[in-house]
Design an enzyme around this catalytic site. Sequence first.
Site, PDB file in Angstrom:
ATOM      1  CE1 TYR A 143       0.914  -0.751   4.453  1.00 49.48           C
ATOM      2  CE2 TYR A 143       0.622   1.625   4.297  1.00 49.48           C
ATOM      3  CZ  TYR A 143       1.098   0.516   4.980  1.00 49.48           C
ATOM      4  OH  TYR A 143       1.753   0.675   6.184  1.00 49.48           O
ATOM      5  CB  CYS A 144       1.757   3.953  -1.587  1.00 52.07           C
ATOM      6  SG  CYS A 144       0.778   4.042  -3.093  1.00 52.07           S
ATOM      7  CB  THR A 145      -0.072   8.437  -0.083  1.00 49.32           C
ATOM      8  OG1 THR A 145       1.244   8.384   0.438  1.00 49.32           O
ATOM      9  CG2 THR A 145      -0.860   9.542   0.586  1.00 49.32           C
ATOM     10  CB  ILE A 170      -3.589   5.458   3.383  1.00 48.88           C
ATOM     11  CG1 ILE A 170      -2.404   4.491   3.498  1.00 48.88           C
ATOM     12  CG2 ILE A 170      -4.121   5.815   4.759  1.00 48.88           C
ATOM     13  CD1 ILE A 170      -1.102   5.161   3.891  1.00 48.88           C
TER      14      ILE A 170
END
Length: 356
Positions: A198-200, A227
């Site tokens: 996952y990332c931003t 996120i």
Amino acid sequence: MQLYNKLSAEERAALIDKSGERRLTLSFYQYAKIDNPKIFRDHLFITWNAMDVLGRIYVAHEGINAQLSLPANQFKAFKEHLDTIAFLKGVRLNIAVEQDNKSFLKLKIKVRHKIVADGLNDETFDVTDKGIHVDANAFNALIEDNNTVLVDMRNHYESEIGHFKNAITPDVDTFRESLDIIEADLKEYKEDKNLVMYCTGGIRCEKASAYFKHKGFKNVYQLEGGIIEYTRQVKEQGIENKFLGQNFVFDDRRAERISDDIIANCHQCGKPFDVHTNCANEACHLLFIQCDECKEEMNNCCSETCKEIHALPYEEQKALRKGQGNSNDIFKKGRADHLPYKKDLRNIFEVLKAKQ
Ligand SMILES: [Zn+2]
Ligand SMILES: [Zn+2]
């Protein structure tokens, strides 16, 4: 024709205050083939400037990556404009969880070689062979699975203030660096474990998942919309939130609070705290975590030296800086030997060993 900003940040902030309008902060990205990014860029600037859009947008032959704010009453017109562009029709807009009218104070649309500085040569692997996209529900189930390795694809200063429960948070300064470290440390798991990332907002995982598949990982998953979208789904659908702390963002808000957990410390006194600041010394600008008491005592500076320089008359500070580049390049972001409580993030191997 106006193709660039005319107002300073201060003038813009004053205008926003005066208008009393509510602004929306949002982000989106799309990989798509753009033949002439320069013309596309100018087209966007003219249209969006007229709608009072502010933000930081990158355009490249490979697509667009946009983080911006706009008056809430322009949202419909903005969306309609996006729909006139074939590859942006229906694109997912990540709406910020916490709003701030001054998240951006300029409209900057830049033509870049790439929309994310990933340092990858896209000719060497199939960028379209991505991981499986999962929504918040599926993600929650996956990360509870013992057969899953959950990896945070962001940099150390981002994951330090917030990350998913049980995530591996590589202690890296750049996205490029993280790819090699993760591949090397997880190579024995290529065949049998689920690699979940996952990332931003999801954009980094678009390339990373394809890269890891190319490197031989068999079961690669990525959190759709990152996120930001996860948080939206959690709220909307009443799903259990498994993200701890704050989500670091790249605008003047710096972070959005997702849960009440404080997982970081003030880098100067060590007390639990998770809000970043930039050192007030113009020649330093180091990004670091500083609690309110330390902020007051240190006059918003990262060291005694910076505090002394910052206290000098402006002309003297300028004279000191003359001939010196800004010392705080990206590789120093959030790192300095004189910050006693800067956390070393967890080494991947240690985390995996602890799990076994
Ligand atoms: Zn402190
Ligand atoms: Zn400093």
